[in-house]
Scaffold this motif. Sequence first.
Motif, PDB file in Angstrom:
ATOM      1  N   UNK A   1       0.854  -1.055  -0.038  1.00  0.00           N
ATOM      2  CA  UNK A   1       0.068  -0.218   0.019  1.00  0.00           C
ATOM      3  C   UNK A   1       0.713   1.361   0.057  1.00  0.00           C
ATOM      4  N   UNK A   2       1.728   1.442   0.874  1.00  0.00           N
ATOM      5  CA  UNK A   2       2.585   2.730   1.218  1.00  0.00           C
ATOM      6  C   UNK A   2       3.648   2.851  -0.208  1.00  0.00           C
ATOM      7  N   UNK A   3       3.858   1.619  -0.778  1.00  0.00           N
ATOM      8  CA  UNK A   3       4.947   1.836  -2.020  1.00  0.00           C
ATOM      9  C   UNK A   3       3.932   2.554  -3.187  1.00  0.00           C
ATOM     10  N   UNK A   4       2.702   2.102  -3.115  1.00  0.00           N
ATOM     11  CA  UNK A   4       1.707   2.887  -4.272  1.00  0.00           C
ATOM     12  C   UNK A   4       1.635   4.178  -4.228  1.00  0.00           C
ATOM     13  N   UNK A   5       1.459   4.487  -2.633  1.00  0.00           N
ATOM     14  CA  UNK A   5       0.854   5.757  -2.362  1.00  0.00           C
ATOM     15  C   UNK A   5       2.185   7.057  -1.872  1.00  0.00           C
ATOM     16  N   UNK A   6       3.222   6.379  -2.275  1.00  0.00           N
ATOM     17  CA  UNK A   6       4.603   7.242  -1.592  1.00  0.00           C
ATOM     18  C   UNK A   6       4.486   8.596  -2.042  1.00  0.00           C
ATOM     19  N   UNK A   7       3.674   8.886  -3.115  1.00  0.00           N
ATOM     20  CA  UNK A   7       3.688  10.448  -3.572  1.00  0.00           C
ATOM     21  C   UNK A   7       2.577  11.321  -3.009  1.00  0.00           C
ATOM     22  N   UNK A   8       1.868  10.780  -1.997  1.00  0.00           N
ATOM     23  CA  UNK A   8       0.890  11.452  -1.286  1.00  0.00           C
ATOM     24  C   UNK A   8       0.676  11.126   0.248  1.00  0.00           C
ATOM     25  N   UNK A   9       0.963  11.717   1.235  1.00  0.00           N
ATOM     26  CA  UNK A   9       0.959  11.406   2.752  1.00  0.00           C
ATOM     27  C   UNK A   9      -0.454  11.228   3.211  1.00  0.00           C
ATOM     28  N   UNK A  10      -1.520  11.969   2.225  1.00  0.00           N
ATOM     29  CA  UNK A  10      -2.715  11.917   2.585  1.00  0.00           C
ATOM     30  C   UNK A  10      -3.305  10.370   2.395  1.00  0.00           C
ATOM     31  N   UNK A  11      -2.509   9.611   1.716  1.00  0.00           N
ATOM     32  CA  UNK A  11      -2.956   8.381   1.421  1.00  0.00           C
ATOM     33  C   UNK A  11      -2.307   7.249   1.904  1.00  0.00           C
ATOM     34  N   UNK A  12      -1.238   7.477   2.685  1.00  0.00           N
ATOM     35  CA  UNK A  12      -0.332   6.477   3.075  1.00  0.00           C
ATOM     36  C   UNK A  12      -1.032   5.930   4.620  1.00  0.00           C
TER      37      UNK A  12
END
Length: 380
Positions: A18-29
């Motif tokens: 999950x956090x690899x996919x969302x690394x560009x946005x802290x609000x989705x981590x």
Amino acid sequence: MNSTFKIYSAINELPASWDQVTESNVFLQTPYLKVLEESAPTNMQCFYIGIFEDNNLIGVALAQYLNVHKLESFGERDKCFKTAIRNFVFKNFASHVLFLGNNMITGQNGYVFNKPMDFKHISNLLIQCSEAIIKYFKEKGIKIHIVSFKDFYQHCSDELKKYDFANMHDFNIQPNMIFELQPEWKSETDYVAAFSKKYRDQYKRSHKKCEGVEVKELCYEEILSHEERIYELYHYVAKNAPFNTFFLAKDHFSTFKKQLQEDLRVSGYFLDGKLVGFHTILLNGETLETYFLGYDEHVQKEKMLYLNMLYNMTKFGIENGFKKIIFGRTALEIKSSIGAQPVLMSGFIYHTNKLINKHIDKIFKRLEPNVDWQQRHPFK
């Protein structure tokens, strides 16, 4: 392209990547999502959506259900007939609302993909996700009244309108105030030097007014010890906003600090040892996001606290090499006076009752708080 999605209601169920996919946005981590899970507003339930291709996670999205019935107030600033009508309508025809996106912050933070995706596919996926959540609530005996997709920058909104979003009412409420920081500014002195005389005078006057107020970054333990007061100051500001759909939980700021640590900064403003204001900022890659703040009304007027908070957040952004600051949707004029520019953001909305939906554009216009403001141009 064949994609599937899965909807989760707990963080511990999320896929490992999950956090690899969302690394560009802290609000989705996951650290931020844990904050929502542990201390979301009492009238909100969050859903976390994983989007897969051949069993690989390629994207994620966030959805939030709001039960407006549980809200103590929709905003008390405008005491008028329109407010009374708006409150009646929301209680009776719009009390169960589903957001695809994050209703607590301004900006395009609703979804992210780790590979290029065409808008036809995105629009189709978002609608499928919303329908799955509507069905989930229907099975629990809850009818979703309104579905809203938010926020989109203009080019994304224009693209989505070509596909599944074509028949939905699109709306632009107040713009997002964004401050693109100049790369040549290395210090607060450089920033102030760029002002025209009128706005340099405003800066000096506000700083003089704020003499005697001590500004201090608060660590986790200090946030905990001041929690009641922080909430009181936040609640005063939130209650006096023109319109509200939620109030934060009392332990929101300490939960947030515990989860995000150095990525969340909370600054306290003290007068004679008493906390009279606070502001919060979130470090999101090269973007600085302003979050909630609060202040004592009397001190704010006397000390120009709010304006000083805006200058302090800008100073932090410049000194720490951020490219832009997202200041959000409120207090447009004063934010433009420090350099922020309005950026139009669009959302899409529909009512699940076809008859009401036919007139949603007219209804929406009547319910939306009107804001007249004059844009300021502070630089030489």
